[in-house]
Write a protein that holds these residues in place. Structure first.
Motif, short mmCIF file in Angstrom:
data_model
loop_
_atom_site.label_atom_id
_atom_site.label_comp_id
_atom_site.label_asym_id
_atom_site.label_seq_id
_atom_site.Cartn_x
_atom_site.Cartn_y
_atom_site.Cartn_z
N GLN A 174 0.82 -1.20 0.00
CA GLN A 174 0.00 0.00 0.00
C GLN A 174 0.87 1.26 0.00
OE1 GLN A 174 -3.61 0.43 0.13
NE2 GLN A 174 -3.41 -1.63 -0.71
N SER A 175 1.97 1.20 0.74
CA SER A 175 2.84 2.37 0.83
C SER A 175 4.29 1.96 0.63
CB SER A 175 2.68 3.07 2.19
OG SER A 175 3.13 2.26 3.24
N ALA A 176 5.08 2.89 0.10
CA ALA A 176 6.50 2.65 -0.13
C ALA A 176 7.28 3.91 0.24
CB ALA A 176 6.76 2.28 -1.58
N HIS A 177 8.52 3.70 0.66
CA HIS A 177 9.36 4.80 1.12
C HIS A 177 10.79 4.56 0.64
CE1 HIS A 177 12.29 6.39 4.10
NE2 HIS A 177 11.55 7.47 4.02
N VAL A 178 11.46 5.64 0.22
CA VAL A 178 12.88 5.55 -0.13
C VAL A 178 13.58 6.81 0.32
CG1 VAL A 178 12.58 6.51 -2.47
CG2 VAL A 178 14.56 5.06 -1.96
N ARG A 179 14.79 6.66 0.82
CA ARG A 179 15.60 7.81 1.22
C ARG A 179 17.03 7.57 0.75
NH1 ARG A 179 15.72 11.91 5.43
NH2 ARG A 179 17.88 12.43 5.94
N PHE A 180 17.60 8.58 0.10
CA PHE A 180 19.00 8.55 -0.31
C PHE A 180 19.77 9.62 0.46
CE2 PHE A 180 16.75 7.06 -4.17
CZ PHE A 180 17.41 5.85 -4.38
N ASN A 181 20.82 9.22 1.16
CA ASN A 181 21.73 10.17 1.80
C ASN A 181 23.03 10.20 1.00
OD1 ASN A 181 20.07 10.80 4.09
ND2 ASN A 181 20.58 8.81 4.95
N PHE A 182 23.52 11.40 0.72
CA PHE A 182 24.71 11.49 -0.13
C PHE A 182 25.46 12.79 0.17
CE2 PHE A 182 21.06 13.25 -2.29
CZ PHE A 182 21.50 14.44 -2.83
N LYS A 183 26.72 12.80 -0.24
CA LYS A 183 27.56 14.00 -0.15
C LYS A 183 27.55 14.69 -1.52
CE LYS A 183 30.23 14.62 2.96
NZ LYS A 183 30.13 15.33 4.27
N TYR A 184 27.14 15.95 -1.51
CA TYR A 184 27.06 16.71 -2.76
C TYR A 184 28.14 17.79 -2.75
CZ TYR A 184 24.92 19.47 -6.52
OH TYR A 184 24.67 20.14 -7.70
N PHE A 185 28.87 17.91 -3.86
CA PHE A 185 30.01 18.82 -3.91
C PHE A 185 29.71 20.04 -4.77
CE2 PHE A 185 31.77 14.74 -2.75
CZ PHE A 185 32.67 15.08 -1.75
N VAL A 186 30.02 21.19 -4.20
CA VAL A 186 29.80 22.47 -4.87
C VAL A 186 31.13 23.22 -4.97
CG1 VAL A 186 28.63 24.70 -4.72
CG2 VAL A 186 27.43 22.62 -4.01
N LYS A 187 31.43 23.75 -6.14
CA LYS A 187 32.64 24.55 -6.31
C LYS A 187 32.45 25.91 -5.64
CE LYS A 187 34.84 24.35 -10.20
NZ LYS A 187 35.20 24.54 -11.64
N LYS A 188 33.42 26.29 -4.79
CA LYS A 188 33.32 27.57 -4.09
C LYS A 188 34.59 28.39 -4.31
CE LYS A 188 31.08 28.42 -0.54
NZ LYS A 188 30.59 28.66 0.84
N GLU A 189 34.39 29.70 -4.31
CA GLU A 189 35.49 30.64 -4.53
C GLU A 189 35.70 31.47 -3.28
OE1 GLU A 189 35.08 34.32 -7.13
OE2 GLU A 189 36.10 32.93 -8.50
N ALA A 190 36.92 31.56 -2.81
CA ALA A 190 37.23 32.36 -1.62
C ALA A 190 36.84 33.82 -1.87
CB ALA A 190 38.70 32.24 -1.27
N PRO A 191 36.41 34.55 -0.82
CA PRO A 191 35.82 35.89 -1.02
C PRO A 191 36.77 36.95 -1.55
CG PRO A 191 36.09 35.42 1.32
CD PRO A 191 36.37 34.14 0.59
N ILE A 192 38.05 36.89 -1.21
CA ILE A 192 38.99 37.93 -1.63
C ILE A 192 40.03 37.39 -2.62
CG2 ILE A 192 40.67 39.67 -0.86
CD1 ILE A 192 37.78 40.15 0.08
N SER A 193 40.70 36.31 -2.27
CA SER A 193 41.75 35.76 -3.14
C SER A 193 41.18 35.06 -4.37
CB SER A 193 42.61 34.76 -2.36
OG SER A 193 41.87 33.57 -2.09
#
Length: 263
Positions: free
Chosen positions: A96-115
């Protein structure tokens, strides 16, 4: 030969107890994540899958969860169509009911604020879907680290103020016909701390981060209220859970705040 093997799971159970969720967890699987303005990212995920079990059945068929995951992996659609995965689970296990959960590490490119030094930063994220008969709900979750600086410490101290890393956790439910990007939800959380974190900091960046946090002191109460206001600005979000935990630098405990709302 299999026709002679007894199907124990389909035997009747006489204890009169239905089970709300039964299935598999910590299944390691590659997951395809759609990125904003970029190509898809493949991440290593851990899956938890379950179905409801009527009171008259002894057990469910655990191997069928794995079969569904592998079928969707072969189609390169894992993470793209959570509702489709749930429909297959529901059908294969006659639930009657089904459930799924995915846990993962997601990577985002970031730039330092000044350098402007660039690197990638990882964020713990989750996709979660629930299918009750034909009613589908999807939950998107992120955990975002930020810096917080204590307003009280700044007010009473002659020199500086104590600060610490804090973790903002957000889970949102929204219309399945709409889309919210992980990148946007992460940025929303980062904007609510005293200052966001960066994977690389040169000296000029460290100066910027330290001074920005000092000029923007926040309790966990401040952080969570700011997050709530920004979530409410998004008209497609139907409900949310928000949590902020500050790992206090001068206490042997954390400061913590939590809020759950339906909009």
């Amino acid at each position: 030969m299999t026709k002679f093997l007894k199907d124990i799971q389909n035997l009747k159970d006489t204890r009169g107890i239905a089970i709300q969720k039964v299935g598999v967890k910590d299944v390691e699987i590659p997951l395809i994540i759609q990125r904003k303005n970029d190509s898809d990212q493949i991440v290593s995920a851990k899956a938890r899958m379950s179905v409801s079990l009527p009171q008259n059945y002894k057990g469910t068929h655990m191997s069928r969860f794995m079969e569904v995951l592998d079928e969707w992996r072969a189609k390169n659609l894992l993470g793209v169509d959570i509702k489709g995965i749930l429909k297959d689970v529901q059908q294969k296990l006659n639930a009657q009911s089904a459930h799924v959960r995915f846990n993962f590490k997601y990577f985002v490119k970031k730039e330092a604020p000044i350098s402007k030094a660039q690197s990638v930063m990882g964020y713990d994220c989750s996709f979660e879907g629930n299918l009750q008969k034909d009613e589908y709900n999807f939950l998107l979750g992120v955990k975002v680290p930020v810096t917080t600086l204590c307003p009280c410490s700044k007010e009473i101290s002659n020199y500086s103020a104590h600060n610490q890393r804090a973790l903002i956790k957000i889970i949102i439910n929204y219309d399945e016909n709409q889309h919210i990007w992980l990148e946007d939800l992460i940025k929303l959380a980062e904007s609510c701390g005293s200052c966001e974190l960066y994977p690389i900091l040169k000296r000029e960046d460290e100066k910027y981060v330290t001074e920005k946090a000092y000029d923007n002191p926040k309790f966990v109460e401040d952080v969570i209220r700011d997050v709530i206001l920004k979530l409410k600005e998004n008209k497609i979000i139907k409900s949310f859970e928000v949590e902020c935990e500050a790992f206090e630098s001068i206490h042997n405990h954390s400061a913590w705040a939590y809020q759950k709302e339906t909009i």
